[in-house]
Design a protein around this motif. Structure first.
Motif, short mmCIF file in Angstrom:
data_model
loop_
_atom_site.label_atom_id
_atom_site.label_comp_id
_atom_site.label_asym_id
_atom_site.label_seq_id
_atom_site.Cartn_x
_atom_site.Cartn_y
_atom_site.Cartn_z
N VAL A 181 63.02 0.54 20.90
CA VAL A 181 61.96 1.54 20.95
C VAL A 181 61.09 1.38 19.70
N SER A 182 59.78 1.23 19.92
CA SER A 182 58.89 1.03 18.78
C SER A 182 58.00 2.23 18.53
N LYS A 183 57.71 3.01 19.56
CA LYS A 183 56.79 4.13 19.40
C LYS A 183 57.15 5.19 20.42
N LEU A 184 57.04 6.44 20.00
CA LEU A 184 57.45 7.51 20.90
C LEU A 184 56.35 8.57 20.98
N THR A 185 55.96 8.91 22.19
CA THR A 185 55.04 10.04 22.37
C THR A 185 55.70 11.00 23.37
N SER A 186 55.08 12.14 23.59
CA SER A 186 55.70 13.10 24.51
C SER A 186 55.64 12.60 25.95
N LYS A 187 54.78 11.65 26.22
CA LYS A 187 54.63 11.15 27.59
C LYS A 187 55.40 9.87 27.86
N GLN A 188 55.56 9.05 26.84
CA GLN A 188 56.19 7.75 27.09
C GLN A 188 56.80 7.18 25.82
N ALA A 189 57.69 6.22 26.03
CA ALA A 189 58.25 5.48 24.90
C ALA A 189 57.77 4.04 25.01
N GLY A 222 56.96 -2.99 26.56
CA GLY A 222 57.32 -2.24 27.74
C GLY A 222 57.06 -0.76 27.53
N ILE A 223 56.94 -0.03 28.63
CA ILE A 223 56.72 1.41 28.54
C ILE A 223 57.76 2.11 29.42
N ILE A 224 58.44 3.09 28.84
CA ILE A 224 59.29 3.97 29.65
C ILE A 224 58.55 5.31 29.73
N ARG A 225 58.03 5.64 30.90
CA ARG A 225 57.34 6.91 31.05
C ARG A 225 58.37 8.02 31.16
N SER A 226 57.96 9.24 30.81
CA SER A 226 58.93 10.34 30.80
C SER A 226 59.54 10.57 32.18
N ARG A 235 65.13 9.62 33.54
CA ARG A 235 66.38 9.92 34.24
C ARG A 235 66.08 10.27 35.69
N ALA A 236 67.11 10.28 36.50
CA ALA A 236 66.92 10.43 37.94
C ALA A 236 66.75 11.89 38.36
N THR A 237 67.29 12.82 37.56
CA THR A 237 67.20 14.24 37.94
C THR A 237 66.33 14.98 36.93
N GLU A 238 65.81 16.12 37.37
CA GLU A 238 64.97 16.97 36.51
C GLU A 238 63.93 16.14 35.76
N ARG A 239 63.23 15.33 36.52
CA ARG A 239 62.32 14.37 35.90
C ARG A 239 61.14 15.04 35.24
N ASP A 240 60.83 16.25 35.69
CA ASP A 240 59.67 16.94 35.11
C ASP A 240 60.03 17.64 33.81
N LYS A 241 61.33 17.78 33.52
CA LYS A 241 61.72 18.55 32.32
C LYS A 241 62.15 17.64 31.18
N VAL A 242 61.87 16.36 31.29
CA VAL A 242 62.30 15.43 30.25
C VAL A 242 61.55 15.67 28.95
N LYS A 243 62.32 15.78 27.85
CA LYS A 243 61.68 15.84 26.54
C LYS A 243 61.96 14.51 25.86
N ALA A 300 66.46 5.36 34.73
CA ALA A 300 66.97 6.39 35.63
C ALA A 300 68.21 5.93 36.40
N LYS A 301 69.21 5.47 35.66
CA LYS A 301 70.49 5.13 36.26
C LYS A 301 71.55 5.44 35.21
N ASN A 302 72.78 5.66 35.65
CA ASN A 302 73.83 6.01 34.70
C ASN A 302 74.06 4.93 33.65
#
Lengths: 285, 262
Positions: free
Chosen positions: A123-131, A185-189, A193-201, A230-232
């Motif tokens: 991880v090089s940079k973190l914002t509230s929307k994406q890593a 690469g970008i990991i969007r919020s 994860r697979a559940t509660e995708r809208d509540k990710v912080k 979004a996998k275990n």
């Protein structure tokens, strides 16, 4: 006659050889249509053949399933092989004219991530929307983008050999990822994860410097691959605590520092998932 | 840490002294194309590299890639070729012996490098680019660039032979890099007289036809040609192809041995 060692362009074998053996292109090989004397073996003017696209040792690995499949459809006596080219090691005798037979999966050298591949990234940079991350390794293929400064043939003395090794050195790790010169690469919020995708912080899932295992979901745009955790079995593998100690995961969203005992939140990768799978498979057999 | 945005000198560079020159195993073959020496993996901090000597010609080719490319999305890799003729490489032997003082030599080099080299470098780069591109499986490397830089340390009086050597050297460096290629590209050069064809010529043409043709020798394909010097008849063309292919095959054979030995 299958050669033991090849350079790009060298014909390895026809796709179906004289004895009915079938060959499939693996890593470092491709299929090409050959003509003339090379195709005569098959009794045709044109024939499909496996040719090398890399320099190294020819390794044949038997393919079990497809052999059975072929027996049902057609009466073939030969076996099926996947042809791979493996980088030559020091002990190999390059004058050897016979290919190596092995079931070990070979590791290619300069493969770039494809959709569906598992990768390790920092991880090089973190914002509230994406890593934002920098891709270090494609699983089963080796390092990515260690180009300038460290070639595939390079001697790693003085240069980072193992991209993950500086998980052990805090400062160097920080510098390297901050450069952002590798494949990004970008990991969007919503892909964390697979559940509660809208509540990710995001700040409770990753921290800059973490080593993350993720899956490629898209080649993305010009600058970044799109990744998902979004996998275990996906998520943070290695992370450092406030005092700089490597932490261990206590559950899927908590990591603990072995020195202070303080916990921090992360989206942890379950290290056990795969092994359990493998055991179940073995039992089934 | 190395700066990955620009190509720096080799990580293992040592100051030049005459003490640390050690004679190495020389892959020498006595052919009508002249004596050839190829060594791959000469530059440590590159993905692939090769050094080639063909008579007077000395060339180093370096391959970097796949490198991430910022900006637009591309489904396959983009190949960049950059050729540099070192100023000294452009002085032929006669003019070198003619100049006496070092200031004269410097002046000569300066004029040579500004007038001839810039267009020559561009032409050679674009020819090498044309020759190499069909051999690389660019679709395996999306969103990346493959950078080939060629340094001509010493050139022959015949440009076509120098170009042939540059193509072959770059081909060897690509094969060394581990990037997936369908074949190793090698090239041959020829000079057609009234009644005689000279393979790998070392003199500059006056009014004759001379040319360089690049091959993927194992898959029997022509990937580039550059022929100059007037009208070429069908028979002459065949002669050019025969001779250059022979030379390209010969070099390809040497490369095969060198790559597998290291």
């Amino acid at each position: 006659m299958i050669p033991g060692f090849v350079t790009p362009g060298i014909l390895i074998s026809l796709v179906v050889d004289r004895d009915g053996n079938k060959f499939y292109p693996g890593i470092g090989t491709a299929v090409r249509v050959v003509e003339g004397s090379e195709a005569k073996v098959a009794g045709k003017s044109q024939a499909k053949a496996i040719v090398a696209t890399a320099t190294g040792k020819v390794v044949l690995s038997e393919r079990q399933e497809s052999a059975e499949h072929n027996d049902k459809s057609r009466d073939t006596k030969g076996s099926c092989y996947t042809v791979n080219i493996v980088k030559k090691t020091k002990g190999d005798d390059s004058s050897s004219t016979t290919p190596t037979t092995s079931h070990v999966s070979p590791s290619a050298s300069s493969g770039l991530p494809k959709v569906g591949d598992y990768i390790l990234a920092r991880v090089s940079k973190l914002t509230s929307k994406q890593a934002n991350v920098e891709i270090l390794v494609v699983e089963g293929q080796g390092g990515v983008g260690q180009d300038a400064g460290l070639g595939l043939n390079g001697n790693e003395n003085g240069i980072h050999s193992n991209p993950l090794s500086n998980a052990g050195s805090l400062v160097e790790g920080a510098i390297r990822s901050d450069l952002g010169e590798g494949f990004g690469g970008i990991i969007r919020s919503i892909d964390v994860r697979a559940t509660e995708r809208d509540k990710v912080k995001m700040e409770l899932c990753f921290k800059p410097g973490d080593i993350v295992r993720a899956q490629v979901i898209s080649l993305g745009d010009g600058a970044n691959y799109y990744l998902s955790t979004a996998k275990n079995e996906l998520g943070v593998l290695f992370a450092r605590s406030k005092i700089g100690e490597l932490m261990y995961a206590t559950d899927w969203q908590t990591m603990a520092c072995p020195v202070t005992g303080l916990t921090e939140e992360r989206k942890c990768a379950s290290p056990y998932k795969q092994e359990v799978k493998a055991e179940v498979k073995e039992e089934a057999k | 840490m190395t700066d990955r945005r620009r190509v720096l000198g080799p990580a293992d560079a040592v100051p030049f002294t005459l003490d640390n020159i050690k004679p190495t195993e020389v892959e020498q073959k006595s052919l009508d194309i002249g004596s050839i020496f190829v060594k791959t993996g000469v530059v440590e901090n590159a993905n692939g590299s090769a050094y080639l000597e063909l008579d007077d010609i000395k060339i180093v080719a370096i391959v970097h890639g796949p490198r991430p490319m910022r900006g637009l999305f591309t489904t396959s890799a983009i190949l960049n070729v950059d050729t540099k003729f070192l100023p000294v490489s452009l002085c032929d032997i006669e003019s070198k012996s003619a100049v006496v003082s070092s200031t004269q030599l410097t002046q000569y080099i300066r004029s040579a490098s500004t007038t001839q080299s810039s267009s020559l470098q561009k032409n050679v780069s674009s020819y090498v680019h044309t020759s190499l591109l069909p051999s690389i499986l660019v679709e395996k490397y999306p969103k990346s660039t493959i950078d080939v830089s060629i340094s001509v340390l010493s050139s022959s009086n015949n440009t076509k032979t120098t170009v042939a050597a540059a193509v072959s050297c770059a081909g060897a460096a690509l094969a060394d890099s581990g990037l997936e290629c369908t074949d190793i590209v090698t090239a041959g050069s020829v000079l057609l007289d009234e009644n005689k064809a000279t393979v790998s010529p070392s003199r500059a043409p006056t009014s004759e036809i001379d040319g360089v043709v690049s091959y993927m020798a194992a898959s029997k394909k022509i990937v580039g040609m550059w022929i100059e010097g007037g009208n070429v008849s069908e028979k002459q063309m065949e002669e050019i192809f025969d001779k250059t292919e022979e030379m390209a095959r010969e070099i390809r054979g040497v490369m095969h041995g060198v790559l597998l030995e290291q």
